[in-house]
Write an enzyme that holds these catalytic residues in place. Structure first.
Site, PDB file in Angstrom:
ATOM      1  N   LYS A 184       0.834  -1.207   0.000  1.00 51.05           N
ATOM      2  CA  LYS A 184       0.000   0.000   0.000  1.00 51.05           C
ATOM      3  C   LYS A 184       0.869   1.258   0.000  1.00 51.05           C
ATOM      4  O   LYS A 184       0.715   2.145  -0.843  1.00 51.05           O
ATOM      5  CB  LYS A 184      -0.903  -0.021   1.231  1.00 51.05           C
ATOM      6  CG  LYS A 184      -1.822   1.149   1.375  1.00 51.05           C
ATOM      7  CD  LYS A 184      -3.141   0.878   0.681  1.00 51.05           C
ATOM      8  CE  LYS A 184      -3.973   2.132   0.542  1.00 51.05           C
ATOM      9  NZ  LYS A 184      -4.137   2.810   1.830  1.00 51.05           N
ATOM     10  N   ASP A 239      -8.505  -1.594  -0.752  1.00 50.33           N
ATOM     11  CA  ASP A 239      -8.715  -2.013   0.634  1.00 50.33           C
ATOM     12  C   ASP A 239     -10.218  -2.068   0.896  1.00 50.33           C
ATOM     13  O   ASP A 239     -11.013  -1.944  -0.024  1.00 50.33           O
ATOM     14  CB  ASP A 239      -8.005  -1.064   1.606  1.00 50.33           C
ATOM     15  CG  ASP A 239      -8.525   0.360   1.482  1.00 50.33           C
ATOM     16  OD1 ASP A 239      -9.627   0.548   0.939  1.00 50.33           O
ATOM     17  OD2 ASP A 239      -7.843   1.290   1.930  1.00 50.33           O
TER      18      ASP A 239
END
Length: 219
Positions: free
Chosen positions: A130, A149
């Site tokens: 991420k 996510d």
DNA sequence: ATCCCGAGGG
DNA sequence: CCCTCTGGAT
């Protein structure tokens, strides 16, 4: 009851663009958190932003960036000092550890330059997929795709951008809808919105900046 | 009381 | 997979 005409793919693309434009306007602090940063500053800001709002991150970064100018500066910061400086962003022990460790590796193995590939970034301690994706997209212009996510997934379904549950398939749908160059920021904006207004349990549609563009699927 | 915009480690 | 870190929002 007249049936609504089905939205074409082109219309959906335009609606997606409108949504992201309006979110950028509604969450200036989210845009600010990713804009105009050096790779190192972006990396630090991104590590800090885990489980924390952009507003709070933006409150500590000016002092931080004025004081720590190189990876080596972070790497040799005395124990406790950096922790205190980032206290208000939560998880300060592990975040300080991540920043120090990543900075040490950057100084030792990359000549003080933040690496610009996914493989090298993910190898840095404290940096995962991420964080690496945000740095690649916003510091190096390698805006390859969405990292999905739970927030990005939920909002994408709610907005009718995808019907998929599998994050990998959601990612594919979003990449088809949003052009390169707007994806990292798009994900960041969806996340900010998903935290503050379009929350999972009780979305606050009455104050939502993209209410007119939203089919409210599953709400 | 419960939930998190992530990463490391068991 | 699970748990933990940690403070703040709700």
């Amino acid at each position: 009851m007249a049936k609504k005409p089905k939205e074409t793919f082109e219309e959906k693309k335009r609606r997606a663009a409108t949504v992201l434009r309006r979110l950028a306007k509604a969450y200036p602090e989210a845009k600010c958190a990713l804009d105009h940063r050096t790779p190192l500053e972006l990396l630090v800001a991104t590590i800090l932003s885990a489980q924390c709002t952009d507003v709070r991150v933006n409150m500590v970064t000016p002092q931080l960036f004025a004081k720590y100018r190189t990876a080596a500066d972070y790497a040799r910061s005395p124990r406790g000092v950096l922790e205190r400086e980032i206290r208000s962003t939560g998880f300060f022990n592990s975040k300080a550890k991540s920043i120090r460790a990543a900075a040490a590796a950057i100084a030792a193995e990359h000549g003080g330059k933040v690496p610009d590939t996914m493989e090298a970034l993910v190898r840095l301690p404290g940096v995962g997929r991420k964080t690496a994706n945000v740095v690649l997209g916003n510091a190096f212009g390698k805006d390859e795709g969405f990292v999905v996510d739970t927030h990005v997934g939920r909002l994408s379904r709610r907005l009718g951008f995808t019907r998929e549950a599998d994050p990998v398939k959601v990612e594919g749908d979003l990449n088809a809808l949003v052009p390169k160059g707007r994806r990292t920021m798009g994900a960041h904006l969806l996340i900010a919105h998903g935290r503050q207004i379009c929350v999972a349990r009780k979305p606050r549609c009455e104050v939502c900046p993209v209410n007119p563009q939203c089919p409210k699927i599953g709400v």
